[in-house]
Design a protein around this motif. Structure first.
Motif, short mmCIF file in Angstrom:
data_model
loop_
_atom_site.label_atom_id
_atom_site.label_comp_id
_atom_site.label_asym_id
_atom_site.label_seq_id
_atom_site.Cartn_x
_atom_site.Cartn_y
_atom_site.Cartn_z
N LEU A 1 41.17 4.06 31.24
CA LEU A 1 40.76 3.71 32.60
C LEU A 1 39.65 4.62 33.12
N ARG B 1 46.13 -3.98 34.40
CA ARG B 1 44.99 -3.10 34.71
C ARG B 1 44.24 -2.72 33.43
N GLU C 1 40.37 -3.41 33.55
CA GLU C 1 39.50 -2.23 33.56
C GLU C 1 39.31 -1.64 32.16
#
Length: 310
Positions: free
Chosen positions: A53, A94, A98
């Motif tokens: 991330l 996520r 991302e």
């Protein structure tokens, strides 16, 4: 070839990395934990530490590895609570948004030629039409609210990978995993729930599941490094089966009583709307394309023989 595996410490990574090494590839294994470096080295990979991330860290890891191919296996799926399905998949969603964007950006900058990404063919196909879907069939256009973020993250991942300019994008839609390190490994909480009679059949049990042994999925992933045209491939076994068929068979293997049946409204109270969908509306997947274009054959063609309970 030089291959970077992102998500190398999960159940899939532990199966995949040694296969890539044995095939003669120079493997770089991305992990966010310094503590995982020794284990990855033992598997034959060169460990590199980066948080998926954190774009700067990912870019540095990719620059260091200089890979020809990136394999994206990033997930954070633990116990799935169907009553709070969206919470169970939030961290993975996520990573699929991302994390995918970060890996693709770094890959483009480094001149990566091929990008192989984990997707989901177990829970995501449209819940209409026939019981078994091909890669040509659409993902669920109207998932129940708790499953919508997961399907949206899958859509983002697949669109980004297949649309990446200058990169051959491969999307592997895996079936429901079983085998070492998975939620259906011997002694797992899921199998124990079935053993103890706490896993009933909801409604008609008509939801069709496609399974795949994690080792077979790793073999298909290794094949996708240098085989197959860009596109989507279902990575599942030969034997899609409705819940009303596979759950009693698994209970028999476990020496448990035949699962009880409960109506949909009771299932909804106990397992939420996603639980009812998984039991009654799910669609399976065909592996014909993967066999044809990746030259892959599952060593465990059916969960009936492959799924070990002890």
């Amino acid at each position: 070839m030089r291959v970077l595996v992102a998500g190398a410490t999960g159940a899939m990574g532990k199966q995949l990395v040694p296969r890539l090494v044995s095939a003669g590839h120079e493997v770089f294994a991305m992990t966010r934990n310094e503590s995982s470096k020794a284990a990855l080295s033992e598997l034959g990979a060169v460990p590199t530490v980066a948080d998926a991330l954190n774009r700067a860290q990912v870019e540095a890891a990719v620059r260091e590895a200089k890979p020809d191919v990136i394999i994206h296996q990033l997930t954070a799926i633990g116990h799935i609570d169907t009553r709070h399905f969206e919470r169970s998949f939030a961290a993975t969603d996520r990573l699929r948004i991302e994390g995918t964007d970060n890996l693709l950006a770094a890959g483009r900058a480094a001149g990566v030629r091929r990008f192989v990404a984990q997707s989901n063919g177990a829970f995501t196909y449209a819940r209409t039409g026939g019981p078994v879907k091909t890669e040509q069939d659409p993902l669920d256009p109207s998932p129940v609210s708790q499953m919508a973020p997961m399907v949206a993250a899958i859509r983002h991942l697949e669109s980004a990978v297949l649309g990446a300019e200058g990169i051959d994008g491969i999307v592997l839609r895996y079936g429901a995993f079983y085998g070492p390190g998975t939620s259906m490994a011997p002694g797992s909480a899921q199998l124990e729930a079935i053993r103890k009679g706490k896993f009933p059949i909801v409604g008609d049990g008509g939801g069709v599941w496609s399974f795949v042994h994690v080792a077979d999925a790793a073999e298909a992933t290794a094949a996708a490094v240098d085989k197959g045209a860009p596109g989507v491939y279902n990575i599942v076994d030969d034997d899609p089966a409705p819940v009303a068929e596979w759950l009693p068979e698994l209970a028999r293997k476990l020496g448990a009583r035949k699962p009880m049946r409960v109506p949909r409204f009771v299932g909804r109270l106990a397992a939420g709307e996603p639980g009812v969908v998984l039991m009654t509306e799910l669609r399976g997947a065909s592996n014909a394309k993967a066999k044809r274009e990746l030259g892959w054959r599952p060593a465990h063609p059916s969960w009936r023989q492959g799924l070990q309970v002890s």
